[in-house]
Structure formats: structure tokens, C-alpha cells
Design a protein around this motif. Structure first.
Motif, PDB file in Angstrom:
ATOM      1  N   VAL A   1       0.840  -1.202   0.000  1.00  0.00           N
ATOM      2  CA  VAL A   1       0.000   0.000   0.000  1.00  0.00           C
ATOM      3  C   VAL A   1       0.871   1.247   0.000  1.00  0.00           C
ATOM      4  O   VAL A   1       0.619   2.212  -0.744  1.00  0.00           O
ATOM      5  N   ARG A   2       1.895   1.236   0.860  1.00  0.00           N
ATOM      6  CA  ARG A   2       2.821   2.381   0.894  1.00  0.00           C
ATOM      7  C   ARG A   2       3.528   2.538  -0.445  1.00  0.00           C
ATOM      8  O   ARG A   2       3.714   3.660  -0.935  1.00  0.00           O
ATOM      9  N   GLU A   3       3.932   1.411  -1.039  1.00  0.00           N
ATOM     10  CA  GLU A   3       4.603   1.476  -2.333  1.00  0.00           C
ATOM     11  C   GLU A   3       3.684   2.081  -3.384  1.00  0.00           C
ATOM     12  O   GLU A   3       4.114   2.914  -4.201  1.00  0.00           O
ATOM     13  N   ALA A   4       2.398   1.710  -3.354  1.00  0.00           N
ATOM     14  CA  ALA A   4       1.451   2.250  -4.330  1.00  0.00           C
ATOM     15  C   ALA A   4       1.277   3.753  -4.136  1.00  0.00           C
ATOM     16  O   ALA A   4       1.232   4.516  -5.118  1.00  0.00           O
ATOM     17  N   GLU A   5       1.164   4.210  -2.885  1.00  0.00           N
ATOM     18  CA  GLU A   5       0.999   5.639  -2.618  1.00  0.00           C
ATOM     19  C   GLU A   5       2.217   6.422  -3.083  1.00  0.00           C
ATOM     20  O   GLU A   5       2.082   7.486  -3.715  1.00  0.00           O
ATOM     21  N   GLU A   6       3.393   5.914  -2.753  1.00  0.00           N
ATOM     22  CA  GLU A   6       4.623   6.622  -3.141  1.00  0.00           C
ATOM     23  C   GLU A   6       4.777   6.620  -4.664  1.00  0.00           C
ATOM     24  O   GLU A   6       5.183   7.626  -5.256  1.00  0.00           O
ATOM     25  N   LEU A   7       4.449   5.505  -5.282  1.00  0.00           N
ATOM     26  CA  LEU A   7       4.584   5.416  -6.732  1.00  0.00           C
ATOM     27  C   LEU A   7       3.586   6.330  -7.428  1.00  0.00           C
ATOM     28  O   LEU A   7       3.916   6.997  -8.418  1.00  0.00           O
ATOM     29  N   ARG A   8       2.370   6.401  -6.905  1.00  0.00           N
ATOM     30  CA  ARG A   8       1.356   7.272  -7.492  1.00  0.00           C
ATOM     31  C   ARG A   8       1.796   8.733  -7.427  1.00  0.00           C
ATOM     32  O   ARG A   8       1.671   9.485  -8.415  1.00  0.00           O
ATOM     33  N   ALA A   9       2.330   9.166  -6.261  1.00  0.00           N
ATOM     34  CA  ALA A   9       2.806  10.543  -6.110  1.00  0.00           C
ATOM     35  C   ALA A   9       3.957  10.821  -7.064  1.00  0.00           C
ATOM     36  O   ALA A   9       4.035  11.906  -7.674  1.00  0.00           O
ATOM     37  N   ALA A  10       4.880   9.849  -7.208  1.00  0.00           N
ATOM     38  CA  ALA A  10       6.025  10.045  -8.093  1.00  0.00           C
ATOM     39  C   ALA A  10       5.576  10.189  -9.540  1.00  0.00           C
ATOM     40  O   ALA A  10       6.059  11.062 -10.279  1.00  0.00           O
ATOM     41  N   LEU A  11       4.636   9.338  -9.955  1.00  0.00           N
ATOM     42  CA  LEU A  11       4.164   9.399 -11.337  1.00  0.00           C
ATOM     43  C   LEU A  11       3.435  10.705 -11.615  1.00  0.00           C
ATOM     44  O   LEU A  11       3.569  11.285 -12.705  1.00  0.00           O
ATOM     45  N   GLU A  12       2.644  11.180 -10.649  1.00  0.00           N
ATOM     46  CA  GLU A  12       1.966  12.462 -10.826  1.00  0.00           C
ATOM     47  C   GLU A  12       2.979  13.586 -10.991  1.00  0.00           C
ATOM     48  O   GLU A  12       2.798  14.487 -11.828  1.00  0.00           O
TER      49      GLU A  12
ATOM     50  N   ALA B   1      11.836   6.591 -18.121  1.00  0.00           N
ATOM     51  CA  ALA B   1      11.545   5.152 -18.133  1.00  0.00           C
ATOM     52  C   ALA B   1      10.654   4.750 -16.963  1.00  0.00           C
ATOM     53  O   ALA B   1       9.798   3.859 -17.092  1.00  0.00           O
ATOM     54  N   LYS B   2      10.851   5.397 -15.824  1.00  0.00           N
ATOM     55  CA  LYS B   2      10.046   5.059 -14.648  1.00  0.00           C
ATOM     56  C   LYS B   2       8.572   5.365 -14.896  1.00  0.00           C
ATOM     57  O   LYS B   2       7.687   4.707 -14.327  1.00  0.00           O
ATOM     58  N   LEU B   3       8.305   6.322 -15.736  1.00  0.00           N
ATOM     59  CA  LEU B   3       6.925   6.684 -16.023  1.00  0.00           C
ATOM     60  C   LEU B   3       6.175   5.501 -16.643  1.00  0.00           C
ATOM     61  O   LEU B   3       5.028   5.223 -16.279  1.00  0.00           O
ATOM     62  N   GLY B   4       6.865   4.769 -17.562  1.00  0.00           N
ATOM     63  CA  GLY B   4       6.222   3.621 -18.189  1.00  0.00           C
ATOM     64  C   GLY B   4       6.169   2.418 -17.266  1.00  0.00           C
ATOM     65  O   GLY B   4       5.109   1.803 -17.067  1.00  0.00           O
ATOM     66  N   ALA B   5       7.312   2.054 -16.667  1.00  0.00           N
ATOM     67  CA  ALA B   5       7.361   0.885 -15.798  1.00  0.00           C
ATOM     68  C   ALA B   5       6.519   1.090 -14.548  1.00  0.00           C
ATOM     69  O   ALA B   5       5.865   0.165 -14.053  1.00  0.00           O
ATOM     70  N   GLY B   6       6.546   2.305 -14.019  1.00  0.00           N
ATOM     71  CA  GLY B   6       5.790   2.587 -12.803  1.00  0.00           C
ATOM     72  C   GLY B   6       4.298   2.480 -13.009  1.00  0.00           C
ATOM     73  O   GLY B   6       3.564   2.051 -12.111  1.00  0.00           O
ATOM     74  N   SER B   7       3.834   2.828 -14.178  1.00  0.00           N
ATOM     75  CA  SER B   7       2.400   2.728 -14.455  1.00  0.00           C
ATOM     76  C   SER B   7       1.937   1.281 -14.418  1.00  0.00           C
ATOM     77  O   SER B   7       0.879   0.959 -13.865  1.00  0.00           O
ATOM     78  N   ALA B   8       2.764   0.384 -15.009  1.00  0.00           N
ATOM     79  CA  ALA B   8       2.425  -1.045 -14.989  1.00  0.00           C
ATOM     80  C   ALA B   8       2.444  -1.587 -13.563  1.00  0.00           C
ATOM     81  O   ALA B   8       1.569  -2.357 -13.158  1.00  0.00           O
ATOM     82  N   ARG B   9       3.455  -1.185 -12.789  1.00  0.00           N
ATOM     83  CA  ARG B   9       3.552  -1.653 -11.404  1.00  0.00           C
ATOM     84  C   ARG B   9       2.385  -1.123 -10.571  1.00  0.00           C
ATOM     85  O   ARG B   9       1.831  -1.854  -9.734  1.00  0.00           O
ATOM     86  N   LEU B  10       1.989   0.115 -10.776  1.00  0.00           N
ATOM     87  CA  LEU B  10       0.879   0.692 -10.023  1.00  0.00           C
ATOM     88  C   LEU B  10      -0.424  -0.033 -10.351  1.00  0.00           C
ATOM     89  O   LEU B  10      -1.247  -0.281  -9.458  1.00  0.00           O
ATOM     90  N   PHE B  11      -0.579  -0.398 -11.610  1.00  0.00           N
ATOM     91  CA  PHE B  11      -1.777  -1.161 -12.001  1.00  0.00           C
ATOM     92  C   PHE B  11      -1.813  -2.497 -11.258  1.00  0.00           C
ATOM     93  O   PHE B  11      -2.865  -2.952 -10.798  1.00  0.00           O
TER      94      PHE B  11
END
Length: 586
Positions: A212-223, A355-365
Motif C-alpha cells: 500500500v505504501r509502495e502504491a501511494e509513493e509510486l502514485r505521487a512520483a508518477l503524478e 523510463a520510470k513513467l512507463g514501468a511505474g504505471s504497470a507496477r501501479l496497475f
């Protein structure tokens, strides 16, 4: 000299001959100076006087199968002991493949699909040993691996084949036949899927807070990255533009001075264009006297064009500098600071951030779908566990039925091998949890006498009794669990008379499916062999020497008579020997 390759090419492939030993050569091993043992399919008996060196044959085979070497086996005065074995193996089988992996090779035998494999071993008086597989030097461990696939040795001091609970369970499963094997394969597939699901579910639920924490941090980073919308190579372009604006005055002065030198617009002084024009005119005026000056005049005219172009480009450059200003520099520096901040937070370079923008989107999904995945996976794990339990129950039932049959069959064999009071017990018990082979634990036990406590194989039995127990088990298992070659050393110890005849009969029965080599001192056993070798001792010299001979006809009868009465020329012994041979042939 016996030619193993000619015999290999001439003989048809025998049933159970996959991995069959064709020949063993021995030099300077114990009391054996030099000997060649022709073997081949079926039942080979090895006899000889006490001290002649019969056990050296088993020792030689042990060296070829990777057993530990002993400098004490080197014949007195010899520089080394040497043993070589020639096997007939499937050309494309696992044994041949392992030999090739180790750097060696096998030699095809005609169009039979088989090949000849040569294994060799040397031992020095200092205890150094070298091994060879398929013509190439190899670690002794390679011989051990090959030996496990090729030969099973039963000797007075050897570890028994079925020494582990796993091996005993596998033997029972093979005895049970193809139906249990198919059930076991289905169970293992379900069990593996169930275990994988449990591991995945534990990861999902155990790390739920972390995910859950990883998803929150990843969502903020992608935004943050999406808001900045960095472009590939943008940081390099910014550096170039900032460098230009920070030095705009220096650039303006240099460009203006250069333009003025080329084409003076704000002064009456000479410039490059006017000087070139004057030089060209002077040459054109004189060119009527010399054509070479005309050509030079044309060169100067071309130079005028180039200088004119350069002056025009400098004017455009100066006009561009006038457009840029301090406000643009401030905006560029802010953009550079924003990109630098992204790189510090999200990667080692701007390319990593993008690159993180693409990979992070898949991981967040993936992370956002945890709840649904956990629910679906929990149901699948429960279904697989239920199916695994049901299949394990079927395996337990089949094993229990097979265990009763195995007990009966082996116990019947023991009765014929002078162990009428002994009984084999095959226990199938619940170990309390599901494993890769079900929930059963299998133990093969020996009850030597009625009323005694059944004990694990290898405990509470003499060497001779244990050899006969293993012979009985091997005869019963051979129908469903064939082994290329069996070697029995003194399997008939402590037995004689009718029991010895039954041992010989059982060995011949085993030899119908596998190659069987037996070191024996009983004529009743040797009579059933289709190949009889004897180790001959020569004490005429200073040092005892032994060799090996293949016996047929009268020579075989004489050796059988010696085994029976101690006298090779005893008429009654020879008559008894013939009687035994007739019995075996019948």
C-alpha cells in the motif's frame, strides 16, 4: 585376444541390456597381474579359490563406478593399477549425454542405436587416482554419476540400494505400476500449483502494508513526473541554451565585430568585402595580358560571395540574440532545477525518470489490483488444497494395496532363499502433511523371526541374510523397476543345498531383465550362469599372481566339481557338476 567390439557388433541387443557391461580389463590390481573379463548379457558367475582375488573384480568395478581409491590395491612392485570397462549404452541416452557434457564421447555400434562407452581409472602407490570417461580425463564424481545410472552393487559391506525412505517410497511406487505413476503425476501438478499459490498469497497478504505504501509513493512520483513532462535530451538542450544566454553580451560583441570586419555598415573604413572587390578589379584589368590572372580573379569573386553569406548569417545571429533576454534565462534555469529535482528523486539520469513513467504505471496497475487478486487467489488455493488432499488419499490407498502385494511377493521369495521364517513388512504411514509425493511415509522392514520386532533393512540381519533379502526384493521389483546391471558379492554366504539352488534360480530369473554379475563359492549358484569366469591363482613365482579364464565344457565341469568337493578331478564331483548343469538348463 577377446574382441569386445566384434562381439558388440555381432550380438543382437539383449532385453534389459541398456548400460550392459561388455568387458572389464584389469592390470596390477591386488593379486591380479593382468586379466580381461568377457561379460555381456545374462548371468555371469565368477568363481575361484580362496585368496585368488575374486573380490578384486568387485573392487575393479567399484573403481570404475567412482568409489574411493585405496593405494593398498596396487600390486606389489607395480607403478600403478589400471582398470578399464566397456559398456554398451543407448547412443542418445542420458548416460551418453552426461559423458558428452564432461568432454568425452561414445562410439556408435553400427545402426543398432547403441554405442560403446569406455570408462577407465588408475591408482598410484601414493594413492593418486585419475579417471577417464569416453576417452577424456574426468572428475571421479562423473564416474559416480554414471555408476548410479548403470550398476547396483550388493556386497557384504556395501550400503543397500533402498537405504533411504525416499528410495523405498519410489520403489513401492514403481512396483505399484503405471496407474499409480499417472496418479502421482496428476497429484504433483496440483500440489505444485497449490504451493506456488500459497507462496504468492503469503507474499500478497504478508506485505500488504508495504505494498500500500509502495502504491501511494509510486502514485505521487508518477503524478510529479507527468506534471513535469520531461522530454528525452531536454537537460542537454537546456544547458546549451543557458550557456548562450549567460554569455549573450560577449557573443553579441564578437558577432558584431566580425560582421563589421566583413562588411562595414556603420563606418567608412575598409572591410573584407571592399578589399576583395578591389583586388578582383585589379586582376581583371590585367587579365587581358595573362589568362592565369583571370582565373585568380574568379577565385576572389567566389570568396566575395562566401564573405557576403557569412556577413548575412552574422546579422541573423545578432537579430536572434536581440530576441533572447533575462526573462528567458530565468525560465530556463527554473526548468533545469525542476528536472534536476526529478533526477535526484527518481533515477540516476533524465532517461531513468522517463523510463520510470512507463514501468511505474504497470507496477501501479498491479498494486492497485491486489484486493481482487487476493480474493481470487484465496479461492484458487482452497480449491487446489482440496483437490491435492483427494489425490493424496487416492495415492495412500494405492500404496497400501501395493505394499500388501510387495510384502507377500518378497516374503515368498525369502522362503525359497532359506529364510522361511523371515517376513518383509512394508509400512505406509501418514507423515502429517502433504509433500511432493503425497502424505505417505514408506518404510520397508525385515522381521527375521515370528514374534520379533520388524526393523529397518540393514539392521538386525547378517551380511548373508541381508544379501538374500536384497536379492528377493530385486527379483520382485525387476518386473517394474529394471536396473541395467546388478553385482552380487557373496550373496550366497551361509547357504547351501537346495537353498543355494533357489538362489541361483532367482539370479537367473533376474538376469532375464538385467545383466547380473555374481561372485560366488557355490556350484549350485554358478550352475545357473550362462557365462562362467574363474580367477586362477599362480603361486609358482616369488609373488602370487592371478588371472581370469572363461570356462566352458569340461573345464567348467572341473571347476564346478572343485566347488562341490574341493577336488577338480573327482569323478563323483564331476558327475554332480553335470547333474547341476542339467538342472539349471532345465
Amino acid at each position: 585376444m577377446y574382441d569386445a567390439r566384434e562381439r558388440l557388433a555381432a550380438e543382437p541387443r539383449a532385453k534389459g541390456a541398456s548400460g550392459m557391461i561388455e568387458e572389464i580389463s584389469i592390470r596390477d590390481l591386488g593379486v591380479i597381474a593382468e586379466a580381461t573379463l568377457p561379460l555381456g548379457p545374462g548371468f555371469t558367475a565368477i568363481t575361484g579359490e580362496t585368496g585368488a582375488g575374486k573380490t578384486m573384480v568387485v573392487t575393479a568395478l567399484g573403481l570404475l563406478l567412482g568409489e574411493r581409491s585405496d593405494s593398498g590395491v596396487v600390486r606389489l612392485g607395480a607403478s600403478q593399477s589400471w582398470v578399464e570397462g566397456r559398456w554398451r549404452v543407448p547412443a542418445d541416452g542420458e548416460v551418453s549425454e552426461r559423458v558428452r557434457e564432461s568432454g568425452g564421447d561414445v562410439d556408435p555400434i553400427g545402426e543398432s542405436g547403441d554405442a560403446e562407452l569406455v570408462l577407465s581409472r588408475s591408482v598410484s602407490p601414493e594413492g593418486r587416482s585419475r579417471a577417464y570417461a569416453g576417452g577424456r580425463s574426468a572428475p571421479v564424481a562423473v564416474l559416480s554419476e554414471l555408476g548410479e545410472r548403470l550398476v547396483v552393487v550388493h556386497g557384504q559391506s556395501d550400503q543397500i540400494r533402498l537405504k533411504s525412505a525416499t528410495a523405498q517410497r519410489e520403489a513401492l511406487d514403481r512396483f505399484a505400476g503405471p496407474e499409480l505413476q499417472a496418479s502421482l503425476a496428476r497429484y504433483h501438478d496440483v500440489w505444485r500449483r497449490w504451493k506456488d499459490g500459497v507462496a504468492e498469497l503469503e507474499e500478497l497478504t504478508g506485505d500488504r502494508d508495504r505494498r500500500v505504501r509502495e502504491a501511494e509513493e509510486l502514485r505521487a512520483a508518477l503524478e510529479e513526473i507527468e506534471a513535469a513532462a520531461p522530454q528525452p535530451g531536454e537537460d542537454v538542450e537546456l544547458d546549451e541554451r543557458i550557456e548562450r544566454l549567460e554569455n549573450v553580451e560577449t557573443l553579441r560583441v564578437a558577432a558584431a565585430e566580425a560582421r563589421e570586419q566583413l562588411s562595414a555598415e556603420e563606418s567608412d573604413g575598409p572591410d573584407a568585402l571592399s578589399l576583395l572587390d578591389g583586388a578582383r578589379r585589379a586582376l581583371e584589368h590585367a587579365a587581358r595580358h595573362d589568362q592565369e590572372l583571370g582565373a585568380l580573379a574568379e577565385t576572389l569573386q567566389a570568396a566575395q560571395y562566401q564573405v557576403t553569406d557569412a556577413a548575412a548569417q552574422l546579422s541573423s545571429y545578432l537579430a536572434g540574440l536581440d530576441v533572447d533576454g533575462a526573462h528567458d534565462l530565468e525560465l530556463l534555469q527554473e526548468r533545469k532545477a525542476l528536472l534536476a529535482s526529478l533526477v535526484r528523486k527518481h533515477g540516476d539520469s533524465l532517461e531513468d525518470v522517463i523510463a520510470k513513467l512507463g514501468a511505474g504505471s504497470a507496477r501501479l496497475f498491479e498494486l492497485d489490483g491486489d484486493a481482487e487478486r487476493i480474493e481470487a487467489l484465496t479461492q484458487r488455493v482452497a480449491d487446489d488444497a482440496q483437490e491435492a488432499e483427494a489425490l493424496a488419499g487416492e495415492l495412500s490407498k494405492a500404496r497400501s494395496e501395493a505394499a500388501a502385494k510387495l510384502e507377500t511377493s518378497v516374503t515368498k521369495e525369502l522362503a525359497a532363499l532359506a529364510m522361511a521364517d523371515a517376513r518383509i513388512v512394508v509400512e505406509v504411514s501418514d507423515r502429517g502433511e502433504l509433500g511432493a509425493s503425497g502424505r505417505d511415509q514408506v518404510a520397508i522392514l525385515l522381521q527375521p523371526h515370528p514374534g520379533s520386532e520388524p526393523r529397518p533393512l540393514g539392521r538386525g540381519a547378517s551380511g548373508g541374510e541381508l544379501s538374500r533379502v536384497m536379492l528377493a526384493i530385486e527379483v520382485v521389483l525387476a518386473g517394474t523397476d529394471p536396473v541395467p546391471t546388478f553385482v552380487f558379492d557373496e550373496v550366497d554366504a551361509g547357504v547351501g543345498g537346495a537353498a543355494a539352488i533357489e538362489i541361483g534360480r532367482r539370479l537367473a530369473q533376474l538376469a532375464e531383465r538385467s545383466q547380473v554379475l555374481v561372485v560366488t563359492h557355490l556350484a549350485q549358484v554358478a550352475a545357473f550362469a550362462n557365462n562362467h569366469l574363474t580367477v586362477v591363482k599362480d603361486t609358482g613365482g616369488a609373488v602370487t599372481e592371478s588371472s581370469v579364464r572363461q570356462l566352458e565344457g569340461a573345464e567348467r565341469e572341473a571347476e564346478m566339481a572343485r566347488l562341490l568337493s574341493g577336488l577338480a578331478d573327482s569323478e563323483s564331483g564331476v558327475a554332480h557338476a553335470r547333474e547341476l548343469l542339467e538342472l539349471a538348463r532345465g
